[in-house]
Design a protein around this motif. Structure first.
Motif, PDB file in Angstrom:
ATOM      1  N   ILE A 192      30.293  17.857 -34.789  1.00 57.75           N
ATOM      2  CA  ILE A 192      31.488  18.682 -34.634  1.00 57.75           C
ATOM      3  C   ILE A 192      32.676  17.788 -34.305  1.00 57.75           C
ATOM      4  O   ILE A 192      32.671  16.596 -34.617  1.00 57.75           O
ATOM      5  CB  ILE A 192      31.278  19.761 -33.549  1.00 57.75           C
ATOM      6  CG1 ILE A 192      30.856  19.118 -32.218  1.00 57.75           C
ATOM      7  CG2 ILE A 192      30.238  20.768 -33.987  1.00 57.75           C
ATOM      8  CD1 ILE A 192      30.722  20.113 -31.083  1.00 57.75           C
ATOM      9  N   LEU A 193      33.657  18.359 -33.660  1.00 57.33           N
ATOM     10  CA  LEU A 193      34.908  17.670 -33.360  1.00 57.33           C
ATOM     11  C   LEU A 193      34.664  16.340 -32.654  1.00 57.33           C
ATOM     12  O   LEU A 193      33.777  16.221 -31.809  1.00 57.33           O
ATOM     13  CB  LEU A 193      35.770  18.581 -32.484  1.00 57.33           C
ATOM     14  CG  LEU A 193      37.233  18.195 -32.289  1.00 57.33           C
ATOM     15  CD1 LEU A 193      37.992  18.281 -33.603  1.00 57.33           C
ATOM     16  CD2 LEU A 193      37.873  19.127 -31.253  1.00 57.33           C
ATOM     17  N   ILE A 249      23.159  11.627 -12.190  1.00 57.28           N
ATOM     18  CA  ILE A 249      23.804  11.915 -13.468  1.00 57.28           C
ATOM     19  C   ILE A 249      24.617  13.196 -13.319  1.00 57.28           C
ATOM     20  O   ILE A 249      24.120  14.200 -12.807  1.00 57.28           O
ATOM     21  CB  ILE A 249      22.765  12.078 -14.596  1.00 57.28           C
ATOM     22  CG1 ILE A 249      22.069  10.743 -14.868  1.00 57.28           C
ATOM     23  CG2 ILE A 249      23.422  12.596 -15.874  1.00 57.28           C
ATOM     24  CD1 ILE A 249      20.948  10.830 -15.868  1.00 57.28           C
ATOM     25  N   ALA A 250      25.855  13.137 -13.765  1.00 53.77           N
ATOM     26  CA  ALA A 250      26.707  14.327 -13.769  1.00 53.77           C
ATOM     27  C   ALA A 250      26.674  14.947 -15.162  1.00 53.77           C
ATOM     28  O   ALA A 250      26.487  14.243 -16.158  1.00 53.77           O
ATOM     29  CB  ALA A 250      28.136  13.959 -13.389  1.00 53.77           C
ATOM     30  N   VAL A 251      26.829  16.252 -15.227  1.00 50.38           N
ATOM     31  CA  VAL A 251      26.831  16.923 -16.526  1.00 50.38           C
ATOM     32  C   VAL A 251      28.028  17.859 -16.616  1.00 50.38           C
ATOM     33  O   VAL A 251      28.327  18.602 -15.687  1.00 50.38           O
ATOM     34  CB  VAL A 251      25.510  17.704 -16.762  1.00 50.38           C
ATOM     35  CG1 VAL A 251      25.272  18.736 -15.677  1.00 50.38           C
ATOM     36  CG2 VAL A 251      25.506  18.350 -18.145  1.00 50.38           C
ATOM     37  N   ASP A 252      28.731  17.758 -17.729  1.00 51.91           N
ATOM     38  CA  ASP A 252      29.796  18.709 -18.051  1.00 51.91           C
ATOM     39  C   ASP A 252      29.306  19.570 -19.206  1.00 51.91           C
ATOM     40  O   ASP A 252      28.812  19.047 -20.217  1.00 51.91           O
ATOM     41  CB  ASP A 252      31.080  17.984 -18.462  1.00 51.91           C
ATOM     42  CG  ASP A 252      31.761  17.310 -17.285  1.00 51.91           C
ATOM     43  OD1 ASP A 252      31.724  17.878 -16.185  1.00 51.91           O
ATOM     44  OD2 ASP A 252      32.307  16.212 -17.466  1.00 51.91           O
ATOM     45  N   VAL A 253      29.434  20.865 -19.049  1.00 49.02           N
ATOM     46  CA  VAL A 253      29.001  21.813 -20.076  1.00 49.02           C
ATOM     47  C   VAL A 253      30.236  22.530 -20.599  1.00 49.02           C
ATOM     48  O   VAL A 253      30.970  23.162 -19.835  1.00 49.02           O
ATOM     49  CB  VAL A 253      27.984  22.821 -19.511  1.00 49.02           C
ATOM     50  CG1 VAL A 253      27.508  23.764 -20.608  1.00 49.02           C
ATOM     51  CG2 VAL A 253      26.803  22.093 -18.884  1.00 49.02           C
ATOM     52  N   ILE A 254      30.470  22.408 -21.904  1.00 50.82           N
ATOM     53  CA  ILE A 254      31.694  22.943 -22.510  1.00 50.82           C
ATOM     54  C   ILE A 254      31.327  23.958 -23.589  1.00 50.82           C
ATOM     55  O   ILE A 254      30.548  23.650 -24.507  1.00 50.82           O
ATOM     56  CB  ILE A 254      32.528  21.801 -23.136  1.00 50.82           C
ATOM     57  CG1 ILE A 254      32.830  20.729 -22.078  1.00 50.82           C
ATOM     58  CG2 ILE A 254      33.810  22.341 -23.754  1.00 50.82           C
ATOM     59  CD1 ILE A 254      33.315  19.416 -22.662  1.00 50.82           C
ATOM     60  N   ASP A 255      31.877  25.154 -23.479  1.00 56.05           N
ATOM     61  CA  ASP A 255      31.690  26.165 -24.529  1.00 56.05           C
ATOM     62  C   ASP A 255      32.591  25.814 -25.707  1.00 56.05           C
ATOM     63  O   ASP A 255      33.814  25.977 -25.633  1.00 56.05           O
ATOM     64  CB  ASP A 255      32.030  27.562 -24.001  1.00 56.05           C
ATOM     65  CG  ASP A 255      30.946  28.100 -23.083  1.00 56.05           C
ATOM     66  OD1 ASP A 255      29.761  27.857 -23.363  1.00 56.05           O
ATOM     67  OD2 ASP A 255      31.293  28.752 -22.083  1.00 56.05           O
ATOM     68  N   TYR A 256      31.978  25.334 -26.779  1.00 54.80           N
ATOM     69  CA  TYR A 256      32.759  24.931 -27.955  1.00 54.80           C
ATOM     70  C   TYR A 256      33.159  26.148 -28.776  1.00 54.80           C
ATOM     71  O   TYR A 256      34.301  26.289 -29.197  1.00 54.80           O
ATOM     72  CB  TYR A 256      31.943  23.950 -28.791  1.00 54.80           C
ATOM     73  CG  TYR A 256      32.637  23.472 -30.039  1.00 54.80           C
ATOM     74  CD1 TYR A 256      33.767  22.665 -29.959  1.00 54.80           C
ATOM     75  CD2 TYR A 256      32.159  23.828 -31.302  1.00 54.80           C
ATOM     76  CE1 TYR A 256      34.410  22.220 -31.107  1.00 54.80           C
ATOM     77  CE2 TYR A 256      32.790  23.388 -32.454  1.00 54.80           C
ATOM     78  CZ  TYR A 256      33.913  22.587 -32.354  1.00 54.80           C
ATOM     79  OH  TYR A 256      34.544  22.151 -33.492  1.00 54.80           O
ATOM     80  N   PHE A 277      26.611  15.242 -26.685  1.00 56.82           N
ATOM     81  CA  PHE A 277      25.902  15.902 -27.784  1.00 56.82           C
ATOM     82  C   PHE A 277      26.145  17.404 -27.709  1.00 56.82           C
ATOM     83  O   PHE A 277      26.714  17.914 -26.730  1.00 56.82           O
ATOM     84  CB  PHE A 277      24.398  15.603 -27.728  1.00 56.82           C
ATOM     85  CG  PHE A 277      23.717  16.065 -26.465  1.00 56.82           C
ATOM     86  CD1 PHE A 277      23.088  17.305 -26.396  1.00 56.82           C
ATOM     87  CD2 PHE A 277      23.702  15.256 -25.339  1.00 56.82           C
ATOM     88  CE1 PHE A 277      22.461  17.727 -25.233  1.00 56.82           C
ATOM     89  CE2 PHE A 277      23.083  15.671 -24.161  1.00 56.82           C
ATOM     90  CZ  PHE A 277      22.463  16.912 -24.111  1.00 56.82           C
ATOM     91  N   ALA A 278      25.719  18.115 -28.753  1.00 58.97           N
ATOM     92  CA  ALA A 278      25.930  19.565 -28.812  1.00 58.97           C
ATOM     93  C   ALA A 278      24.630  20.270 -29.181  1.00 58.97           C
ATOM     94  O   ALA A 278      23.765  19.706 -29.859  1.00 58.97           O
ATOM     95  CB  ALA A 278      27.015  19.902 -29.831  1.00 58.97           C
ATOM     96  N   ILE A 279      24.509  21.499 -28.717  1.00 57.41           N
ATOM     97  CA  ILE A 279      23.384  22.364 -29.075  1.00 57.41           C
ATOM     98  C   ILE A 279      23.950  23.655 -29.664  1.00 57.41           C
ATOM     99  O   ILE A 279      24.818  24.296 -29.064  1.00 57.41           O
ATOM    100  CB  ILE A 279      22.500  22.687 -27.853  1.00 57.41           C
ATOM    101  CG1 ILE A 279      21.806  21.416 -27.345  1.00 57.41           C
ATOM    102  CG2 ILE A 279      21.466  23.755 -28.195  1.00 57.41           C
ATOM    103  CD1 ILE A 279      20.948  21.644 -26.111  1.00 57.41           C
TER     104      ILE A 279
END
Length: 240
Positions: free
Chosen positions: A76-77, A204-211, A236-238
């Motif tokens: 994606i982007l 480990i830090a995680v950022d979760v972004i609604d694409y 990465f994306a799911i």
């Protein structure tokens, strides 16, 4: 009197310079110039500098692109790759990422050295670059062999000693964390709370972004590893 004072200053500066060079080689026992010829040593140092720069830049770029040097079609982007689509795991194997790093190192070395064209007083011939890459939990190991032959007047010098580099980045831990996230969330709604609990002990830090409606971007940041003055990130994306 003035000239004598200037001469004394030059002598002192010369002694200081020699002392600095001597200390450099005392404390850098593994750093040995290949010859006594200044022109050939300049080529060697130029090549070494390219290798040292590329290692760091390559890992940072590839981690930001989910382990890819060449952006895959299923992305994606900003070149963020899908690791899962509609319940199917399509993330790259660790060996594939090692190949991507190897490819990047070769291409960027060629670009950096520019076929050694700046050394127009020498005849320099390059041979094929070979690289070995090993991703471990706590570091990435690289072995780069970039053979070149340097001809000056009627004498030829061959530089072909492998350069071994150990990068203290926890790429392996990031990769296996991403693997767990993907495998644990196939064919079901993604559990953000579960993910946060799982990685909490790994620094480990995680950022979760609604694409969009069906795609989520994950940015895993290793807070212990820094390259180019930034923490290394695996993105990465799911798609569900």
């Amino acid at each position: 009197m003035k000239k004598r004072g200037q001469l004394t200053i030059f002598i002192i500066l010369g002694i200081v310079f020699l002392a600095i060079i001597t200390l450099f080689f005392i404390f850098n026992k593994n750093f040995i110039l290949p010859t006594n010829d200044a022109d050939i040593n300049n080529v060697f140092l130029f090549q070494e500098n390219c290798m040292n720069q590329i290692d760091v830049q390559t890992i940072f770029k590839i981690s930001m692109q989910g382990g890819y040097y060449d952006i895959p079609k299923q992305s994606i982007l900003y070149g963020i790759p899908y690791y899962a689509i509609n319940g199917k795991n399509i993330m790259p194997a660790k060996e594939e990422i090692e190949e991507e790093i190897s490819k990047a190192v070769k291409n960027q070395l060629i670009s950096c050295t520019n076929n050694f064209t700046q050394f127009n007083n020498l005849k320099i011939t390059s041979k094929e670059i070979s690289t070995k890459v090993e991703i471990n939990d706590e570091e990435i190991l690289l072995e780069i062999t970039y053979p070149i032959s340097i001809t000056k007047e009627e004498s030829t010098t061959v530089l072909s000693k492998p350069k071994k580099v150990e990068l203290p980045v926890r790429f392996g831990i990031l990769y296996y964390t991403a693997t767990d996230i993907v495998n644990n969330n196939l064919n079901k709604e993604i559990c953000i709370t579960c993910i946060l609990e799982e990685i909490q002990s790994k620094n480990i830090a995680v950022d979760v972004i609604d694409y969009n409606n069906d795609t989520i971007i994950f940015v895993l940041t290793d807070e212990q590893s820094e390259i180019i003055e930034n923490n290394i990130e695996l993105t990465f994306a799911i798609k569900q």
